[in-house]
Design an enzyme around this catalytic site. Structure first.
Site, PDB file in Angstrom:
ATOM      1  N   GLU A  36       0.844  -1.195   0.000  1.00  0.00           N
ATOM      2  CA  GLU A  36       0.000   0.000   0.000  1.00  0.00           C
ATOM      3  C   GLU A  36       0.879   1.245   0.000  1.00  0.00           C
ATOM      4  OE1 GLU A  36      -3.363   0.186  -0.083  1.00  0.00           O
ATOM      5  OE2 GLU A  36      -3.427  -1.992  -0.271  1.00  0.00           O
ATOM      6  N   ALA A  38       0.302   4.345   0.797  1.00  0.00           N
ATOM      7  CA  ALA A  38       0.169   5.182   2.002  1.00  0.00           C
ATOM      8  C   ALA A  38       0.997   4.605   3.149  1.00  0.00           C
ATOM      9  CB  ALA A  38      -1.299   5.290   2.407  1.00  0.00           C
ATOM     10  N   GLU A  77      -3.191   2.655   9.945  1.00  0.00           N
ATOM     11  CA  GLU A  77      -3.093   2.464   8.489  1.00  0.00           C
ATOM     12  C   GLU A  77      -3.202   0.986   8.120  1.00  0.00           C
ATOM     13  OE1 GLU A  77      -3.396   3.180   4.826  1.00  0.00           O
ATOM     14  OE2 GLU A  77      -2.887   4.947   5.998  1.00  0.00           O
ATOM     15  N   SER A 106     -10.595   5.526   6.623  1.00  0.00           N
ATOM     16  CA  SER A 106      -9.794   6.660   6.187  1.00  0.00           C
ATOM     17  C   SER A 106      -9.835   7.792   7.216  1.00  0.00           C
ATOM     18  CB  SER A 106     -10.295   7.163   4.834  1.00  0.00           C
ATOM     19  OG  SER A 106      -9.532   8.254   4.392  1.00  0.00           O
TER      20      SER A 106
END
Length: 130
Positions: A36, A38, A77, A106
């Site tokens: 991922e 992020a 996360e 989120s």
């Protein structure tokens, strides 16, 4: 008649063998998280921020708090990525419940980043502003 094999072989393991396999599963989770973008960005920030915490913090409590907020961002996360993966596994079609789950994940990441930024800003202010 013998008992059928457990659906989850991890449940049958005990002792050090269970701990070893749990660690391997966790490493697989980190690898999945690394895919991922992020999470990769946040890990790169953590690589800078974790050592900096020892310089910015004036006591062990401050250092621990600075480190904890950075780790919290990574934890949230990973949980958000897990939620998104589970929702995507259900199906690609749009559904309001799926959207809500992803949006809340989120939002949790955003809150953890705001918390981390606030704690770090306060620590930096205390350290560098007379």
């Amino acid at each position: 008649m013998s008992d059928p094999a457990p659906v989850n072989p991890q449940a049958a393991r005990t002792g050090l063998r269970r701990i070893w396999h749990a660690a391997l599963i966790s490493i697989d989770g980190y690898r999945a998280g690394w895919r991922e973008p992020a999470f990769r960005q946040e890990v790169l920030c953590a690589v800078v921020m974790l050592p900096a915490a020892f310089w910015v913090g004036r006591s062990w409590i401050e250092v621990a708090l600075l480190i904890a907020t950075v780790m919290l961002v990574l934890i949230v996360e990973l949980l958000n990525s897990g939620i998104e993966a589970a929702i995507d596994r259900i199906g690609p079609e749009w559904h309001s419940f799926s959207k809500d789950a992803k949006d809340m994940g989120s939002a949790a990441v955003l809150l953890s980043i705001v918390l981390c930024g606030g704690v770090w800003a306060a620590a930096l202010w205390q350290r560098f502003v007379p």
